[in-house]
Design a protein around this motif. Sequence first.
Motif, PDB file in Angstrom:
ATOM      1  N   ALA A 105       3.140  21.175  24.311  1.00 26.11           N
ATOM      2  CA  ALA A 105       2.046  21.106  23.341  1.00 26.11           C
ATOM      3  C   ALA A 105       2.646  21.102  21.942  1.00 26.11           C
ATOM      4  O   ALA A 105       3.869  21.188  21.772  1.00 26.11           O
ATOM      5  CB  ALA A 105       1.091  22.272  23.536  1.00 26.11           C
ATOM      6  N   ALA A 106       1.790  21.019  20.953  1.00 25.36           N
ATOM      7  CA  ALA A 106       2.253  20.849  19.566  1.00 25.36           C
ATOM      8  C   ALA A 106       3.044  22.049  19.061  1.00 25.36           C
ATOM      9  O   ALA A 106       4.059  21.906  18.378  1.00 25.36           O
ATOM     10  CB  ALA A 106       1.058  20.592  18.658  1.00 25.36           C
ATOM     11  N   GLY A 107       2.581  23.250  19.356  1.00 20.89           N
ATOM     12  CA  GLY A 107       3.270  24.445  18.873  1.00 20.89           C
ATOM     13  C   GLY A 107       3.274  24.575  17.365  1.00 20.89           C
ATOM     14  O   GLY A 107       4.250  25.032  16.776  1.00 20.89           O
ATOM     15  N   ASP A 108       2.164  24.174  16.728  1.00 22.34           N
ATOM     16  CA  ASP A 108       2.074  24.252  15.268  1.00 22.34           C
ATOM     17  C   ASP A 108       2.016  25.707  14.814  1.00 22.34           C
ATOM     18  O   ASP A 108       1.179  26.483  15.287  1.00 22.34           O
ATOM     19  CB  ASP A 108       0.826  23.515  14.768  1.00 22.34           C
ATOM     20  N   VAL A 109       2.900  26.060  13.888  1.00 20.49           N
ATOM     21  CA  VAL A 109       2.951  27.432  13.390  1.00 20.49           C
ATOM     22  C   VAL A 109       1.986  27.595  12.226  1.00 20.49           C
ATOM     23  O   VAL A 109       1.998  26.815  11.279  1.00 20.49           O
ATOM     24  CB  VAL A 109       4.380  27.805  12.947  1.00 20.49           C
ATOM     25  N   GLU A 110       1.155  28.595  12.323  1.00 19.12           N
ATOM     26  CA  GLU A 110       0.182  28.890  11.264  1.00 19.12           C
ATOM     27  C   GLU A 110       0.379  30.330  10.817  1.00 19.12           C
ATOM     28  O   GLU A 110       0.189  31.266  11.600  1.00 19.12           O
ATOM     29  CB  GLU A 110      -1.243  28.685  11.777  1.00 19.12           C
ATOM     30  N   ALA A 111       0.780  30.509   9.570  1.00 21.36           N
ATOM     31  CA  ALA A 111       0.997  31.853   9.044  1.00 21.36           C
ATOM     32  C   ALA A 111      -0.341  32.566   8.873  1.00 21.36           C
ATOM     33  O   ALA A 111      -1.307  31.989   8.365  1.00 21.36           O
ATOM     34  CB  ALA A 111       1.729  31.782   7.710  1.00 21.36           C
ATOM     35  N   VAL A 112      -0.386  33.810   9.298  1.00 23.31           N
ATOM     36  CA  VAL A 112      -1.605  34.609   9.197  1.00 23.31           C
ATOM     37  C   VAL A 112      -1.269  35.910   8.469  1.00 23.31           C
ATOM     38  O   VAL A 112      -0.320  36.606   8.827  1.00 23.31           O
ATOM     39  CB  VAL A 112      -2.182  34.942  10.590  1.00 23.31           C
ATOM     40  N   THR A 113      -2.044  36.210   7.437  1.00 22.80           N
ATOM     41  CA  THR A 113      -1.850  37.452   6.687  1.00 22.80           C
ATOM     42  C   THR A 113      -3.059  38.344   6.901  1.00 22.80           C
ATOM     43  O   THR A 113      -4.205  37.903   6.751  1.00 22.80           O
ATOM     44  CB  THR A 113      -1.689  37.170   5.181  1.00 22.80           C
ATOM     45  N   VAL A 114      -2.794  39.568   7.267  1.00 26.88           N
ATOM     46  CA  VAL A 114      -3.867  40.518   7.550  1.00 26.88           C
ATOM     47  C   VAL A 114      -3.704  41.733   6.649  1.00 26.88           C
ATOM     48  O   VAL A 114      -2.594  42.244   6.481  1.00 26.88           O
ATOM     49  CB  VAL A 114      -3.836  40.952   9.034  1.00 26.88           C
ATOM     50  N   GLU A 115      -4.802  42.175   6.062  1.00 24.01           N
ATOM     51  CA  GLU A 115      -4.790  43.381   5.244  1.00 24.01           C
ATOM     52  C   GLU A 115      -4.940  44.583   6.162  1.00 24.01           C
ATOM     53  O   GLU A 115      -5.996  44.801   6.766  1.00 24.01           O
ATOM     54  CB  GLU A 115      -5.948  43.342   4.236  1.00 24.01           C
ATOM     55  N   LEU A 116      -3.867  45.339   6.316  1.00 23.01           N
ATOM     56  CA  LEU A 116      -3.888  46.483   7.227  1.00 23.01           C
ATOM     57  C   LEU A 116      -4.427  47.728   6.547  1.00 23.01           C
ATOM     58  O   LEU A 116      -4.154  47.986   5.371  1.00 23.01           O
ATOM     59  CB  LEU A 116      -2.476  46.750   7.753  1.00 23.01           C
ATOM     60  N   SER A 117      -5.179  48.503   7.298  1.00 24.68           N
ATOM     61  CA  SER A 117      -5.739  49.739   6.764  1.00 24.68           C
ATOM     62  C   SER A 117      -4.683  50.841   6.743  1.00 24.68           C
ATOM     63  O   SER A 117      -3.643  50.737   7.400  1.00 24.68           O
ATOM     64  CB  SER A 117      -6.923  50.190   7.630  1.00 24.68           C
ATOM     65  N   GLU A 118      -4.968  51.887   5.987  1.00 24.48           N
ATOM     66  CA  GLU A 118      -4.055  53.026   5.947  1.00 24.48           C
ATOM     67  C   GLU A 118      -4.014  53.747   7.292  1.00 24.48           C
ATOM     68  O   GLU A 118      -3.007  54.323   7.669  1.00 24.48           O
ATOM     69  CB  GLU A 118      -4.476  53.995   4.836  1.00 24.48           C
ATOM     70  N   VAL A 119      -5.117  53.688   8.026  1.00 19.00           N
ATOM     71  CA  VAL A 119      -5.164  54.309   9.350  1.00 19.00           C
ATOM     72  C   VAL A 119      -4.144  53.660  10.280  1.00 19.00           C
ATOM     73  O   VAL A 119      -3.509  54.329  11.097  1.00 19.00           O
ATOM     74  CB  VAL A 119      -6.584  54.186   9.950  1.00 19.00           C
ATOM     75  N   ALA A 120      -3.969  52.340  10.135  1.00 19.70           N
ATOM     76  CA  ALA A 120      -3.030  51.614  10.995  1.00 19.70           C
ATOM     77  C   ALA A 120      -1.591  52.065  10.761  1.00 19.70           C
ATOM     78  O   ALA A 120      -0.724  51.860  11.614  1.00 19.70           O
ATOM     79  CB  ALA A 120      -3.152  50.116  10.751  1.00 19.70           C
ATOM     80  N   LYS A 121      -1.346  52.689   9.613  1.00 16.74           N
ATOM     81  CA  LYS A 121       0.010  53.106   9.271  1.00 16.74           C
ATOM     82  C   LYS A 121       0.187  54.622   9.405  1.00 16.74           C
ATOM     83  O   LYS A 121       1.110  55.197   8.826  1.00 16.74           O
ATOM     84  CB  LYS A 121       0.330  52.684   7.837  1.00 16.74           C
ATOM     85  N   SER A 122      -0.684  55.230  10.201  1.00 16.14           N
ATOM     86  CA  SER A 122      -0.660  56.690  10.299  1.00 16.14           C
ATOM     87  C   SER A 122       0.368  57.218  11.295  1.00 16.14           C
ATOM     88  O   SER A 122       0.678  58.405  11.296  1.00 16.14           O
ATOM     89  CB  SER A 122      -2.053  57.212  10.677  1.00 16.14           C
ATOM     90  N   ALA A 123       0.893  56.359  12.160  1.00 13.17           N
ATOM     91  CA  ALA A 123       1.918  56.784  13.129  1.00 13.17           C
ATOM     92  C   ALA A 123       3.141  55.893  12.945  1.00 13.17           C
ATOM     93  O   ALA A 123       3.100  54.691  13.222  1.00 13.17           O
ATOM     94  CB  ALA A 123       1.386  56.683  14.550  1.00 13.17           C
TER      95      ALA A 123
END
Length: 318
Positions: free
Chosen positions: A163-181
Amino acid sequence: MSEVLVLVEHVDGTVTKPTLELLTIARRLGEPSAVFFGSEVEAAKPALAEFGAAKIYHLDDAAYGEFLVVPKAEALAQLVADKSPAAVLVPATLEGKEIAGRLSIKTESGLITDAVDVQAGEGGVETTQSVFAGNFKVQANVTKGTPIVAVKPNSAAPEAAPAAGDVEAVTVELSEVAKSAKITASKPRESTGRPELTEAAVVVAGGRGTGGDFSQVEAFADSIGAAVGASRAAVDSGWYPHSFQIGQTGKTVSPQLYVANGISGAIQHRAGMQTSKTIIAVNKDEEAPIFELVDFGVVGDLKVVLPQATEEINKRKG
């Protein structure tokens, strides 16, 4: 055709076999799109494209390696909201199942773990699971939200479908909770030169009948390119590391071939290997419960049988 998101498992850009299996399964349900966390996406792209990934969503942020699985689950949840996929497939590893569980809560979607088969059916995504120590098989499907399915390794043979395998960059704004561990230290596992136990197509296991000497088991495993496992009795006796234990309180394997040596076949052990495609047992006790389960059985001393089998295999290999 709807997208099917596949969580990519990789080691420094080298895609694991279970991921290729998931891409193969995803094609039954829709158009596979790989979700890649890390910076080595270019190294992984050829394999992902070869096995059917039309798109590769690339998420590269230090947080995905610095913190535990919460950021990955949060990022996947945002992808699910943006893309409305037909399903999300993840490998049924410890990390994969934790991500799947968190994703299920975040997206208010149904979750199925340890599936051994996934198909498209009239009710949507239909799965098969082996439950109650492998004594029953259950067909199930998700009735709410986006089906999230954790699939056991060796549930499908990887099949190439470029298949094509097209790379698409994705940026996500992570919450502070996600960085708690935060991960404070990690140590790579020492390589044995053998396949990873839960991913191996062939597994050779030893139990109480080894008497603590796994040399014949290891030699036989090496002759056929197999992973080595152990029963709880062998692990509890200190003969083999716990990380190689197969059973209800250890790892679950589902290889194409499973060879049990000196293992009685208690229900706790059967729970970890009963879904193997072909099972062979070597045991001195002809009344051992393991013989009720096997496709082929050898009544004999593994310390006699295995060296002979190893010698014959090596001779035929030249």
